[in-house]
Design a protein around this motif. Structure first.
Motif, PDB file in Angstrom:
ATOM      1  N   ILE A   1       1.487  -8.232   3.211  1.00 37.46           N
ATOM      2  CA  ILE A   1       1.808  -7.985   1.801  1.00 37.46           C
ATOM      3  C   ILE A   1       3.207  -8.487   1.481  1.00 37.46           C
ATOM      4  CG2 ILE A   1       2.067  -6.196   0.046  1.00 37.46           C
ATOM      5  CD1 ILE A   1       0.023  -4.537   1.725  1.00 37.46           C
TER       6      ILE A   1
ATOM      7  N   THR B   1      -4.475  -9.104   0.303  1.00 39.70           N
ATOM      8  CA  THR B   1      -4.793  -8.435   1.561  1.00 39.70           C
ATOM      9  C   THR B   1      -5.831  -7.339   1.369  1.00 39.70           C
ATOM     10  OG1 THR B   1      -2.534  -8.865   2.355  1.00 39.70           O
ATOM     11  CG2 THR B   1      -3.791  -7.146   3.489  1.00 39.70           C
TER      12      THR B   1
ATOM     13  N   TYR C   1       0.595  -0.019   1.955  1.00 36.62           N
ATOM     14  CA  TYR C   1       0.981  -0.716   0.722  1.00 36.62           C
ATOM     15  C   TYR C   1       2.169  -0.049   0.029  1.00 36.62           C
ATOM     16  CZ  TYR C   1      -2.050   2.717  -1.741  1.00 36.62           C
ATOM     17  OH  TYR C   1      -2.656   3.860  -2.239  1.00 36.62           O
TER      18      TYR C   1
ATOM     19  N   HIS D   1       2.763  -6.210  -7.605  1.00 35.74           N
ATOM     20  CA  HIS D   1       1.656  -5.766  -6.763  1.00 35.74           C
ATOM     21  C   HIS D   1       0.591  -5.074  -7.603  1.00 35.74           C
ATOM     22  CE1 HIS D   1       5.080  -5.913  -3.912  1.00 35.74           C
ATOM     23  NE2 HIS D   1       4.173  -6.300  -3.040  1.00 35.74           N
TER      24      HIS D   1
ATOM     25  N   VAL E   1      -2.772  -2.758  -6.550  1.00 35.74           N
ATOM     26  CA  VAL E   1      -3.523  -2.123  -5.470  1.00 35.74           C
ATOM     27  C   VAL E   1      -4.837  -1.590  -6.023  1.00 35.74           C
ATOM     28  CG1 VAL E   1      -3.555  -0.254  -3.775  1.00 35.74           C
ATOM     29  CG2 VAL E   1      -1.419  -1.490  -4.235  1.00 35.74           C
TER      30      VAL E   1
ATOM     31  N   VAL F   1      -3.869  -6.060  -3.371  1.00 39.90           N
ATOM     32  CA  VAL F   1      -4.113  -5.311  -2.141  1.00 39.90           C
ATOM     33  C   VAL F   1      -5.337  -4.426  -2.357  1.00 39.90           C
ATOM     34  CG1 VAL F   1      -3.185  -3.699  -0.449  1.00 39.90           C
ATOM     35  CG2 VAL F   1      -1.643  -5.283  -1.653  1.00 39.90           C
TER      36      VAL F   1
END
Length: 210
Positions: free
Chosen positions: A36, A42, A56, A148, A150, A186
């Protein structure tokens, strides 16, 4: 089996983790952090209570310590999971980290506050679809600093619900790109047979499976 990361974690984060009896990272956590950190989309696949969340959280926290204006969006299938993660993040007591849930239970005045102040937003696919993306102009500062995204508990995103979420994530990526951001995606999942295929179908991106 433990492993280390290079460069090591920031001192403030090491101290907070030590207070929670986390002295070292497991190998799968260290691998995820390295991936990451490198900006690789990922997929984290491991059993329940294996520390996927910390995998994460660490890169996100590192980003905020380096730049408190950096933002992250965390998407959970249920409001209860989002609340659990909110408690986990705030328990780290990281300077500059401002996390908030944004869902159907969030009062309107708290929503406005979250848009203005939070650098980590925790939400669910429906709220992302109905409450955030249609009003992306109000979220312009958040999206242009988005580093990011997630998507937790990916294994539940199947069938019609999964198809819906796939379109929402593509719309999210288009809006982020409109503001000049290309966030690292992620995904986390319990053990399933095709995690890479599922993540790629959900996001439209190539991913690395760990």
């Amino acid at each position: 089996i433990f492993d280390d990361v290079d460069p090591p974690l920031p001192g403030a984060l090491i101290q907070r983790l030590a207070e929670q009896s986390v002295e070292r990272l497991y190998r799968h956590q260290a691998r995820a952090v390295r991936s990451i950190r490198s900006g690789v989309h990922t997929v984290l696949v491991s059993g329940t209570a294996s520390g996927k969340s910390l995998s994460y959280q660490i890169p996100i926290v590192e980003g905020i310590l380096a730049n408190p204006r950096a933002t992250s969006l965390l998407v959970f299938p249920t409001k209860a999971l989002a609340q659990d993660q909110l408690r986990s993040l705030t328990s780290l007591r990281i300077p500059g980290l401002v996390a908030a849930t944004y869902d159907g239970d969030t009062p309107s005045e708290d929503r406005a506050w979250a848009r203005r102040h939070a650098n980590i937003i925790l939400t669910n696919p429906d709220m992302l679809h109905f409450g955030i993306l249609p009003s992306h102009g109000k979220w312009a500062d958040f999206f242009l600093r988005l580093t990011h995204v997630v998507v937790d508990e990916m294994h539940v995103l199947r069938g019609i619900f999964g198809s819906h979420v796939a379109h929402v994530l593509r719309r999210l990526r288009r809006i982020a790109a409109h503001y000049g951001a290309e966030p690292t995606m992620v995904f986390t999942s319990a053990t399933i047979g095709n995690p890479g295929e599922l993540a790629e179908r959900l996001s439209g991106l190539s991913v690395d499976v760990l």
